[in-house]
Scaffold this motif. Structure first.
Motif, PDB file in Angstrom:
ATOM      1  N   CYS A 226       0.865  -1.171   0.000  1.00  0.00           N
ATOM      2  CA  CYS A 226       0.000   0.000   0.000  1.00  0.00           C
ATOM      3  C   CYS A 226       0.905   1.225   0.000  1.00  0.00           C
ATOM      4  O   CYS A 226       1.651   1.432   0.960  1.00  0.00           O
TER       5      CYS A 226
ATOM      6  N   GLU B 154      -9.374   7.781   7.992  1.00  0.00           N
ATOM      7  CA  GLU B 154      -8.690   7.787   6.692  1.00  0.00           C
ATOM      8  C   GLU B 154      -9.409   6.885   5.697  1.00  0.00           C
ATOM      9  O   GLU B 154      -9.641   7.273   4.552  1.00  0.00           O
TER      10      GLU B 154
ATOM     11  N   ASN C 222     -12.746   8.420   4.690  1.00  0.00           N
ATOM     12  CA  ASN C 222     -12.530   9.560   3.795  1.00  0.00           C
ATOM     13  C   ASN C 222     -12.194   9.107   2.382  1.00  0.00           C
ATOM     14  O   ASN C 222     -12.714   9.654   1.398  1.00  0.00           O
ATOM     15  N   GLU C 223     -11.327   8.114   2.264  1.00  0.00           N
ATOM     16  CA  GLU C 223     -10.967   7.584   0.947  1.00  0.00           C
ATOM     17  C   GLU C 223     -12.181   6.945   0.266  1.00  0.00           C
ATOM     18  O   GLU C 223     -12.366   7.069  -0.931  1.00  0.00           O
ATOM     19  N   TYR C 224     -12.994   6.268   1.058  1.00  0.00           N
ATOM     20  CA  TYR C 224     -14.198   5.645   0.510  1.00  0.00           C
ATOM     21  C   TYR C 224     -15.152   6.705  -0.043  1.00  0.00           C
ATOM     22  O   TYR C 224     -15.627   6.602  -1.173  1.00  0.00           O
TER      23      TYR C 224
ATOM     24  N   SER D 273     -13.781   8.258  -3.208  1.00  0.00           N
ATOM     25  CA  SER D 273     -13.910   7.369  -4.372  1.00  0.00           C
ATOM     26  C   SER D 273     -15.337   7.368  -4.917  1.00  0.00           C
ATOM     27  O   SER D 273     -15.542   7.264  -6.123  1.00  0.00           O
TER      28      SER D 273
ATOM     29  N   GLU E 233     -11.892   4.087  -8.385  1.00  0.00           N
ATOM     30  CA  GLU E 233     -11.328   3.197  -7.369  1.00  0.00           C
ATOM     31  C   GLU E 233     -10.249   3.945  -6.590  1.00  0.00           C
ATOM     32  O   GLU E 233      -9.502   4.741  -7.172  1.00  0.00           O
ATOM     33  N   PRO E 234     -10.133   3.686  -5.296  1.00  0.00           N
ATOM     34  CA  PRO E 234      -9.023   4.271  -4.544  1.00  0.00           C
ATOM     35  C   PRO E 234      -7.693   3.758  -5.107  1.00  0.00           C
ATOM     36  O   PRO E 234      -7.628   2.652  -5.642  1.00  0.00           O
ATOM     37  N   GLU E 235      -6.656   4.536  -4.979  1.00  0.00           N
ATOM     38  CA  GLU E 235      -5.349   4.113  -5.477  1.00  0.00           C
ATOM     39  C   GLU E 235      -4.671   3.129  -4.542  1.00  0.00           C
ATOM     40  O   GLU E 235      -4.017   2.195  -4.978  1.00  0.00           O
TER      41      GLU E 235
ATOM     42  N   PHE F 223      -7.322   0.657   0.824  1.00  0.00           N
ATOM     43  CA  PHE F 223      -8.600   1.341   0.650  1.00  0.00           C
ATOM     44  C   PHE F 223      -9.469   0.663  -0.410  1.00  0.00           C
ATOM     45  O   PHE F 223     -10.696   0.721  -0.339  1.00  0.00           O
ATOM     46  N   LYS F 224      -8.840  -0.013  -1.372  1.00  0.00           N
ATOM     47  CA  LYS F 224      -9.621  -0.811  -2.341  1.00  0.00           C
ATOM     48  C   LYS F 224     -10.339  -1.945  -1.604  1.00  0.00           C
ATOM     49  O   LYS F 224     -11.505  -2.232  -1.870  1.00  0.00           O
TER      50      LYS F 224
ATOM     51  N   LYS G 269     -13.161  -0.511   0.520  1.00  0.00           N
ATOM     52  CA  LYS G 269     -14.307  -0.163  -0.328  1.00  0.00           C
ATOM     53  C   LYS G 269     -15.078  -1.422  -0.740  1.00  0.00           C
ATOM     54  O   LYS G 269     -16.311  -1.452  -0.691  1.00  0.00           O
TER      55      LYS G 269
END
Length: 82
Positions: free
Chosen positions: A7, A30, A33-35, A38, A44-46, A50-51, A54
Motif C-alpha cells: 500500500c 482515513e 474519507n478515501e471511501y 472514491s 477506485e481508490p489508489e 482502501f480498495k 471499499k
C-alpha cells in the motif's frame, strides 16, 4: 492471522475480528474519507488497503483477495487459522 499487502510502496497489515476489517496502518477516518472520495469522483481508490475497505463496504467479495476472504470466512466460524 493477518493479510499483508503493498500500500503506497509499504507493506501494510490487515486483519478481521469476526465483525469488521482492521486496517492496522490506517485510521478508520482515513479509510472512510478515501471511501467517500472514491464515491464522489466515481473511481477506485489508489491504495490497496482502501480498495479492500471499499469492496467490503460495498459487500463486493469478488474484489477481496482470496486469502483474506478465507480468513474472514474462518474467523466468522470461530476458527483461528485458515
Amino acid at each position: 492471522m493477518y493479510y499483508f499487502t503493498f500500500c503506497k510502496d509499504e507493506i501494510h497489515k490487515i486483519s478481521f475480528d469476526g465483525q469488521k476489517i482492521i486496517l492496522h496502518n490506517h485510521t478508520e477516518e482515513e479509510a472512510e474519507n478515501e471511501y467517500v472520495l472514491s464515491k464522489l469522483i466515481n473511481a477506485e481508490p489508489e491504495a490497496e488497503c482502501f480498495k479492500i475497505y471499499k469492496a467490503l463496504k460495498e459487500k463486493n467479495m469478488e474484489k477481496i483477495p482470496p486469502f483474506l476472504r478465507d480468513l474472514m470466512k474462518n474467523k466468522k466460524k470461530g476458527e483461528e487459522s485458515v
